[in-house]
Design a protein around this motif. Structure first.
Motif, PDB file in Angstrom:
ATOM      1  N   GLN A 110       1.062  -1.195   0.246  1.00 45.11           N
ATOM      2  CA  GLN A 110      -0.386  -0.286   0.155  1.00 45.11           C
ATOM      3  C   GLN A 110       1.437   0.977  -0.057  1.00 45.11           C
ATOM      4  O   GLN A 110       1.785   1.527   0.563  1.00 45.11           O
ATOM      5  CB  GLN A 110      -0.765  -0.329   1.172  1.00 45.11           C
ATOM      6  CG  GLN A 110      -1.947   1.438   1.292  1.00 45.11           C
ATOM      7  CD  GLN A 110      -2.561   1.357   2.201  1.00 45.11           C
ATOM      8  OE1 GLN A 110      -3.312  -0.290   2.402  1.00 45.11           O
ATOM      9  NE2 GLN A 110      -2.908   2.318   3.678  1.00 45.11           N
ATOM     10  N   ASP A 138       0.764   4.314  -7.323  1.00 38.37           N
ATOM     11  CA  ASP A 138      -0.767   4.017  -6.916  1.00 38.37           C
ATOM     12  C   ASP A 138      -1.361   2.956  -6.812  1.00 38.37           C
ATOM     13  O   ASP A 138      -1.838   2.037  -6.512  1.00 38.37           O
ATOM     14  CB  ASP A 138      -2.334   5.355  -6.166  1.00 38.37           C
ATOM     15  CG  ASP A 138      -0.873   6.578  -5.255  1.00 38.37           C
ATOM     16  OD1 ASP A 138       0.005   5.725  -4.596  1.00 38.37           O
ATOM     17  OD2 ASP A 138      -1.712   7.148  -5.825  1.00 38.37           O
ATOM     18  N   THR A 142       0.122  -1.658  -5.479  1.00 34.63           N
ATOM     19  CA  THR A 142      -0.879  -2.034  -5.244  1.00 34.63           C
ATOM     20  C   THR A 142      -1.122  -3.724  -6.277  1.00 34.63           C
ATOM     21  O   THR A 142      -1.213  -4.764  -5.272  1.00 34.63           O
ATOM     22  CB  THR A 142      -2.403  -1.078  -4.950  1.00 34.63           C
ATOM     23  OG1 THR A 142      -2.061  -0.827  -5.668  1.00 34.63           O
ATOM     24  CG2 THR A 142      -1.744   0.119  -3.840  1.00 34.63           C
ATOM     25  N   SER A 185      -8.030   4.000   4.799  1.00 35.70           N
ATOM     26  CA  SER A 185      -7.056   2.910   3.560  1.00 35.70           C
ATOM     27  C   SER A 185      -6.588   3.679   2.510  1.00 35.70           C
ATOM     28  O   SER A 185      -8.419   4.057   1.852  1.00 35.70           O
ATOM     29  CB  SER A 185      -6.686   1.829   3.810  1.00 35.70           C
ATOM     30  OG  SER A 185      -8.247   1.695   3.030  1.00 35.70           O
ATOM     31  N   SER A 186      -6.353   3.521   1.554  1.00 36.40           N
ATOM     32  CA  SER A 186      -5.924   4.192   0.158  1.00 36.40           C
ATOM     33  C   SER A 186      -7.440   3.770  -0.331  1.00 36.40           C
ATOM     34  O   SER A 186      -7.358   2.543  -0.499  1.00 36.40           O
ATOM     35  CB  SER A 186      -4.957   4.381  -0.481  1.00 36.40           C
ATOM     36  OG  SER A 186      -4.051   2.904  -0.639  1.00 36.40           O
ATOM     37  N   TYR A 189      -5.822   0.326  -2.305  1.00 42.77           N
ATOM     38  CA  TYR A 189      -5.536  -0.967  -2.451  1.00 42.77           C
ATOM     39  C   TYR A 189      -6.900  -1.487  -1.883  1.00 42.77           C
ATOM     40  O   TYR A 189      -6.597  -2.156  -1.775  1.00 42.77           O
ATOM     41  CB  TYR A 189      -4.771  -0.400  -0.503  1.00 42.77           C
ATOM     42  CG  TYR A 189      -4.591  -1.156   0.126  1.00 42.77           C
ATOM     43  CD1 TYR A 189      -3.651  -2.125   0.145  1.00 42.77           C
ATOM     44  CD2 TYR A 189      -5.396  -1.761   1.760  1.00 42.77           C
ATOM     45  CE1 TYR A 189      -3.248  -3.278   1.796  1.00 42.77           C
ATOM     46  CE2 TYR A 189      -5.974  -2.577   2.463  1.00 42.77           C
ATOM     47  CZ  TYR A 189      -3.707  -3.187   2.381  1.00 42.77           C
ATOM     48  OH  TYR A 189      -4.291  -4.548   3.067  1.00 42.77           O
TER      49      TYR A 189
END
Length: 304
Positions: A110, A138, A142, A185-186, A189
């Motif tokens: 992540q 990003d 992931t 969380s992102s 992710y």
């Protein structure tokens, strides 16, 4: 042919003694916890990861702490995020072993906790973050580890898994696969972990003619490299979003080492051999409260 009968004594039912187990991302966090559990109970464990120094430190410490019951642990440096990287790990394992009983696809990625949504009710902040807070890396980082790595490690080890009587693949996912976690969380992710979960289901179906079973464990907030950091005083502390998520669970705290080792032992032993395409949620009930944020007070608690 009659199926083998297993004693109902816990030491037999949940035994991993002499099993050969591979744990990706085994140098830290949940991977290390599971490695400790398996070695303590007599398994031969290979941990993989990108950082050789971390792996060697973990091997040394687990040998000293957990190796008294016949368990063994070894390190193989490698990166599961590419097919070539996974092949190098598979080749190294194939040189040492003719059978793999359990593959634990634990390695996860992540991006750092950058640009969190501090106020989800601020439309301007959300608008800005949706574009400025996410870039190509990003998504790529992931998915490369959380999805591609699971596929290529599993596919690469099929020849060794087929020779085992156990034939168990464990996929470590995340409650983020189900929860619509906004600032916790992102986004990338969560999407990757949803993909990981569906991949595990597809692998279970694809590998069914080979009698290789694939099951998933979905942890909630546990202290790991992704969710926490070590303070100056040596205490491991969850990042604020993960800490807040832990407090939201009905249990009201992060997960503990034995609480991830237990399900991992189940799926690596005779106790779990009738499980295929199962999803085990280990989140303290967090998913029930996903999206609820009223009345939560952040504290500075630390966890071992």
């Amino acid at each position: 042919m009659a199926e083998p009968q297993v004693s109902l004594h816990a030491n037999d039912l949940f035994s991993v003694k002499d099993k050969v187990i591979v744990i990706t991302g085994g140098g830290t966090g949940l991977g290390r916890f599971m490695a400790e559990g398996y070695v303590t109970n007599g398994a031969k464990v290979y941990i993989t990861g990108r950082r050789l120094d971390v792996l060697e430190k973990t091997v040394k410490e687990i040998k000293e702490e957990c190796g008294g019951n016949g368990g063994q642990i070894f390190a193989i440096q490698g990166d599961v995020s590419t097919k070539d990287g996974a092949k190098k790990i598979v080749d190294a394992l194939s040189e040492r072993e003719t059978i793999i009983d359990v593959l634990v696809n634990n390695a996860g990625a992540q991006r750092p906790w950058k640009n969190p949504i501090k106020d989800h009710n601020d439309p301007d902040a959300v608008e800005k973050l949706m574009w400025d807070g996410v870039d190509d890396d990003d998504w790529n980082v992931t998915h490369a580890t959380n999805v591609n790595g699971v596929y290529f490690m599993t596919a690469g080890l099929i020849p060794l898994l087929r020779k085992s009587n156990l034939k168990s693949v464990i996929v470590i996912g995340s409650v983020a696969a189900f929860a619509n976690q906004r600032s916790v969380s992102s986004l990338t992710y969560g999407v990757s972990k949803a993909a990981t979960l569906h991949l595990a289901e597809m692998l279970a179906g694809r590998l069914s003619p080979l009698k290789i079973r694939v099951n998933s464990i979905l942890p909630g907030a546990f202290p790991s490299d992704i969710t926490s950091k070590v303070n100056e005083d040596g205490k491991r502390v969850l990042h604020p979003p993960a800490h807040k998520a832990a407090l939201r669970s009905p249990v009201g705290r992060p997960g503990l080492k034995h609480e991830i080792v237990g399900p991992a032992m189940l799926l690596a032993s005779a106790a779990g051999t009738y499980m295929d395409n199962a999803v085990i949620m280990v989140d303290g009930g967090r998913l029930m409260n996903a999206g609820i944020n009223d009345g939560i007070r952040m504290t500075e608690e630390t966890y071992p």
